[in-house]
Design a protein around this motif. Structure first.
Motif, mmCIF file in Angstrom:
data_model
loop_
_atom_site.group_PDB
_atom_site.id
_atom_site.type_symbol
_atom_site.label_atom_id
_atom_site.label_comp_id
_atom_site.label_asym_id
_atom_site.label_seq_id
_atom_site.Cartn_x
_atom_site.Cartn_y
_atom_site.Cartn_z
ATOM 1 N N UNK A 292 40.450 25.554 16.328
ATOM 2 C CA UNK A 292 39.977 26.640 16.946
ATOM 3 C C UNK A 292 38.434 26.955 16.224
ATOM 4 N N UNK A 293 38.409 26.831 14.872
ATOM 5 C CA UNK A 293 37.231 26.954 14.153
ATOM 6 C C UNK A 293 36.259 25.900 14.533
ATOM 7 N N UNK A 294 36.885 24.702 14.550
ATOM 8 C CA UNK A 294 35.678 23.812 15.036
ATOM 9 C C UNK A 294 35.144 23.901 16.413
ATOM 10 N N UNK A 295 36.362 24.137 17.248
ATOM 11 C CA UNK A 295 35.795 24.511 18.386
ATOM 12 C C UNK A 295 34.705 25.491 18.661
ATOM 13 N N UNK A 296 34.756 26.582 17.822
ATOM 14 C CA UNK A 296 33.645 27.706 18.174
ATOM 15 C C UNK A 296 32.311 26.995 17.497
ATOM 16 N N UNK A 297 32.557 26.432 16.291
ATOM 17 C CA UNK A 297 31.481 25.897 15.738
ATOM 18 C C UNK A 297 30.628 25.107 16.825
ATOM 19 N N UNK A 298 31.236 24.194 17.652
ATOM 20 C CA UNK A 298 30.672 23.169 18.346
ATOM 21 C C UNK A 298 29.995 24.063 19.493
ATOM 22 N N UNK A 299 30.791 24.891 20.295
ATOM 23 C CA UNK A 299 30.402 25.828 21.013
ATOM 24 C C UNK A 299 28.929 26.524 20.524
ATOM 25 N N UNK A 300 29.078 26.998 19.536
ATOM 26 C CA UNK A 300 27.920 27.869 19.024
ATOM 27 C C UNK A 300 26.778 26.915 18.883
ATOM 28 N N UNK A 301 27.176 25.694 18.437
ATOM 29 C CA UNK A 301 25.887 24.779 18.210
ATOM 30 C C UNK A 301 25.100 24.098 19.557
ATOM 31 N N UNK A 302 26.056 24.391 20.565
ATOM 32 C CA UNK A 302 25.511 23.877 21.771
ATOM 33 C C UNK A 302 24.708 25.191 22.600
ATOM 34 N N UNK A 303 25.290 26.460 22.513
ATOM 35 C CA UNK A 303 24.757 27.353 22.883
ATOM 36 C C UNK A 303 23.425 27.933 22.242
ATOM 37 N N UNK A 304 22.947 27.199 21.136
ATOM 38 C CA UNK A 304 21.757 27.540 20.413
ATOM 39 C C UNK A 304 20.755 27.133 21.267
ATOM 40 N N UNK B 120 20.191 49.650 23.305
ATOM 41 C CA UNK B 120 19.483 48.752 24.450
ATOM 42 C C UNK B 120 19.634 47.332 24.518
ATOM 43 N N UNK B 121 20.734 47.019 24.039
ATOM 44 C CA UNK B 121 21.084 45.441 23.704
ATOM 45 C C UNK B 121 20.950 44.725 24.806
ATOM 46 N N UNK B 122 21.511 45.011 26.185
ATOM 47 C CA UNK B 122 21.620 44.450 27.279
ATOM 48 C C UNK B 122 20.338 44.109 27.835
ATOM 49 N N UNK B 123 19.332 44.791 27.984
ATOM 50 C CA UNK B 123 18.194 44.538 28.687
ATOM 51 C C UNK B 123 16.909 44.245 27.595
ATOM 52 N N UNK B 124 17.201 44.552 26.168
ATOM 53 C CA UNK B 124 16.034 44.157 25.370
ATOM 54 C C UNK B 124 15.990 42.574 24.860
ATOM 55 N N UNK B 125 14.865 42.122 25.244
ATOM 56 C CA UNK B 125 14.568 40.647 25.429
ATOM 57 C C UNK B 125 14.626 40.007 23.824
ATOM 58 N N UNK B 126 14.455 41.094 22.975
ATOM 59 C CA UNK B 126 14.513 40.552 21.741
ATOM 60 C C UNK B 126 15.746 40.375 21.184
ATOM 61 N N UNK B 127 16.857 40.787 21.777
ATOM 62 C CA UNK B 127 18.199 40.983 21.487
ATOM 63 C C UNK B 127 18.782 39.669 21.772
ATOM 64 N N UNK B 128 19.628 38.911 20.796
ATOM 65 C CA UNK B 128 19.933 37.579 21.188
ATOM 66 C C UNK B 128 21.296 37.598 20.439
ATOM 67 N N UNK B 129 22.637 36.980 20.959
ATOM 68 C CA UNK B 129 23.806 36.753 20.252
ATOM 69 C C UNK B 129 23.424 35.737 19.081
ATOM 70 N N UNK B 130 23.883 36.359 17.860
ATOM 71 C CA UNK B 130 23.615 35.708 16.882
ATOM 72 C C UNK B 130 24.784 34.443 16.393
ATOM 73 N N UNK B 131 24.448 33.486 17.056
ATOM 74 C CA UNK B 131 25.365 32.396 16.884
ATOM 75 C C UNK B 131 25.832 31.979 15.537
ATOM 76 N N UNK B 132 24.767 32.055 14.836
ATOM 77 C CA UNK B 132 24.915 31.552 13.125
ATOM 78 C C UNK B 132 26.072 32.464 12.742
ATOM 79 N N UNK B 133 26.049 33.854 13.059
ATOM 80 C CA UNK B 133 26.839 35.153 12.338
ATOM 81 C C UNK B 133 28.253 34.433 12.967
ATOM 82 N N UNK B 134 28.470 34.109 14.295
ATOM 83 C CA UNK B 134 29.577 33.974 15.108
ATOM 84 C C UNK B 134 30.122 32.918 14.367
ATOM 85 N N UNK B 135 29.556 31.758 14.040
ATOM 86 C CA UNK B 135 30.163 30.554 13.445
ATOM 87 C C UNK B 135 30.559 30.878 12.120
ATOM 88 N N UNK B 136 29.679 31.345 11.287
ATOM 89 C CA UNK B 136 30.247 31.768 9.709
ATOM 90 C C UNK B 136 31.242 32.694 9.686
#
Lengths: 275, 357
Positions: free
Chosen positions: A233-245, A180-196
């Motif tokens: 690419x890695x830097x841009x993903x990191x920047x995007x992740x930080x802004x999306x936080x 139930x990831x889509x509707x579950x409000x406790x679920x969020x995109x883990x941007x730290x995981x994406x970044x690392x």
């Protein structure tokens, strides 16, 4: 006469029975290790080689075979890689066949994407436990530093590609833990995981580029550019992740649906319910 | 009685010596390989079965003689065609593709990843035998041996050769019981002989690894034999081989000039004829001195020939029949007794069929 003949025959049999075992080659450590690996007795091969390296740590060939023994424990067998190599060559051939203009057409893009996905799928997958052996094999090959021979650099690149796929599938790509990831409000995109993860994957890709350029100097042309693009690419993903936080719930919901629809359900993590 | 004992000792002692000192001096990937196929030795089924101990043999039923000095002793002239194949024939096409430079990804996959060992020999021979001249024409011979070790990072050893050639022999009895002979051999071969890691194929240096090398060779090989006057016909032979020239020399295939020797006896029997021979000769040119001794035996009764041989490479035995125009033979060889290894030994079966007029 008969007695003498019998004595001679017995002497011959005795000599055959006690003759030096034609196993000087087998007694060679590397050949012994090969024999054990092919017999699926990889742990014994590892023990043999590690024992040899403890006595003399500077043996190049023993280190390479030890790395291959750990790769074998990770399930790496050349037969599994053959299809991926064939498909990657087909992908290269396709790129050459498509003239520049058509390469921008939608059909051509879909063809290349389809070939790329087929190639990616053909790379063998490893389990979490196997990935530890794979990492160890890569570390052993890294310890060879500048001494590494070109074909061993190719081997290291191959192991890195398998590790790349494992980390990509383990951390990013695939169905998430919760239905139930889509509707579950406790679920969020883990941007730290994406970044690392993107950082680690970027590092692995750079190592693969360097190894393939080392093994084949023709590939060195454009190496700096490929490394630069990967780093960007890695830097841009990191920047995007930080802004999306800093995004709000609405944006988070939008990100989640994009991630789920793209097949990246694994980047969505759910916080535990508070009682 | 004492002469017979002495002769038997003379035959067996070199073999004892060979077995006691046999040792594998080199680091090969294979722990055991075919005992009777050698890339630079062209031989018929009977010669193989006798462990190539044939220099003191006066009759080879399925081909021309090993030793041209015995040409004048030939009893029955003839013309024949022989086709021989060993097990492993399913790999014939793979090996031919490699040698004919049709090296595609599919061929590499099939040779080096499907199955770890390939061993094969296939021959086609046409021969003519008379009391004055023997001739052999081999339009096509393929021999190959390939082994892959360590499935996680394959290490490959391969030796594949495709040859065509002609051999002419003549001999003359220059003095009572003393024979001299001369053999002229013309060989056209292409071969691959390498040990490499499979990952080397992805490097620039690896592009030439599987490129077949070509060589044309001409050899003129003299021989001499002396047959003693005795019911057992004891005889001694000597021959110089690889005396000639090659179009290009390769380190991968060095064939040094060699002096080979042999002794033989033919104990008289009530039925049939028996030859027992011991040769001193190289087959792979990598053997130690002791490994160059070969013991061979051939028994002939009517149209049937039974033969066997033993040397440091292994043991072999076979039977060959010549029924009117058709000849057929089968031979089995094993390395089990030479490697003393219960896990790694090689067993090979050769089958031969021919026509003779």
């Amino acid at each position: 006469m008969y007695r003498q003949f019998s004595v001679l025959l017995l002497a011959m049999l005795f000599v055959v029975g006690c003759s030096k075992d034609k196993s000087a080659a087998k007694n060679d450590e590397i050949l012994k290790a090969y024999r054990l690996i092919d017999d699926q007795r990889t742990d014994e091969a590892i023990e043999l080689l590690e024992s040899s390296l403890r006595k003399n740590p500077n043996q190049y060939d023993q280190k390479v075979v030890l790395a291959s023994a750990y790769a074998h424990k990770a399930g790496i067998k050349v037969q599994k890689l053959v299809k991926a190599v064939q498909l990657s060559k087909n992908l290269k051939d396709l790129k050459k066949k498509l003239p520049d203009q058509s390469s921008r057409s939608l059909a051509a893009l879909f063809m290349r994407l389809s070939k790329a996905l087929s190639t990616f799928n053909a790379i063998p997958s490893v389990s979490v436990e196997q990935s530890e052996y794979l990492r160890h094999a890569i570390e052993i090959l890294k310890s060879l530093e500048d001494q590494i021979r070109p074909h061993d650099a190719v081997y290291r690149a191959v192991l890195n590609i398998v590790l790349f796929k494992h980390i990509f599938e383990q951390n990013l790509f695939g169905k998430g833990d919760d239905d139930d990831l889509a509707s579950n409000a406790r679920c969020r995109v883990d941007l730290d995981l994406v970044q690392s993860t993107v950082k680690v994957l970027g590092q692995i890709m750079i190592e693969v580029f360097v190894d393939t350029a080392y093994a084949n100097p023709k590939n060195a042309k454009g190496l700096d550019e490929r490394i630069k693009k990967t780093e960007e690419f890695v830097i841009s993903v990191s920047s995007l992740s930080e802004s999306l936080t800093l995004s709000n719930d609405l944006s988070n919901g939008y990100l989640k649906s994009v991630a789920l629809e793209s097949g990246f359900g694994k980047i969505i993590k759910c916080m535990p319910e508070l009682h | 009685m004492h002469a017979r004992t002495a002769l038997i000792k003379l035959l067996f002692l070199p073999l004892l010596f060979a077995l006691s000192l046999s040792a594998w001096g080199q680091e090969e990937l294979y722990f055991s390989r075919n005992a009777r196929t050698f890339e630079t030795v062209h031989s018929s089924l009977v010669m193989k079965g006798m462990a190539h101990s044939c220099l003191a043999t006066t009759d080879i039923p399925d081909g021309i003689l090993c030793n041209p000095a015995f040409v004048p002793l030939l009893k029955k002239p003839g013309v024949g065609l022989e086709l021989m194949m060993s097990n492993g024939y399913e790999s014939l096409e793979k090996v031919r593709s490699l040698l004919n430079k049709e090296i595609t990804q599919e061929v590499v996959d099939r040779v080096f990843t499907e199955g770890s060992t390939i061993q094969i020999e296939g021959n086609a021979d046409i021969y003519l035998k008379t009391k004055y001249v023997n001739a052999l024409f081999s339009p096509g011979t393929i021999k190959a041996f390939s082994v892959v070790r360590n499935e996680a990072d394959p290490d490959v050893e391969i030796f594949a050769v495709q040859e065509a050639g002609t051999t002419l022999q003549t001999g003359y009895e220059v003095y009572r019981n003393l024979f001299l002979g001369l053999q002229a051999r013309f060989v056209d071969r292409k071969f691959i002989r390498r040990r490499f890691k499979l990952t080397e194929l992805a490097t620039p240096q690896g592009k030439t690894l599987l490129k077949p090398l070509k060589q044309r060779a001409y050899y003129f090989e003299p021989s001499a034999s002396y047959v003693l006057d005795h019911p057992w016909k004891p005889r001694v032979s000597v021959m110089i081989v690889n005396l000639g020239s090659v179009s290009e020399e390769y380190e991968e295939l060095l064939l040094p000039i060699e002096t080979q020797g042999a002794i033989g006896i033919s104990p008289p029997l009530v039925w049939g004829n028996l030859d027992i021979t011991v040769d001193y000769r190289s087959l792979s040119y990598e053997e130690t001195v002791a490994e160059r001794f070969h013991l061979g035996m051939k028994y002939n009764y009517g149209v049937m020939h039974v033969f066997g041989g033993f040397d440091a490479h292994g043991a072999s035995a076979g039977v060959q029949y010549g029924l009117e125009d058709v000849q057929a033979g089968i031979m089995y060889s094993t390395t089990r007794f030479s490697t003393m290894d219960d896990e790694f030994y090689t067993q090979t079966v050769y089958v031969q069929i021919g026509w003779k007029i």
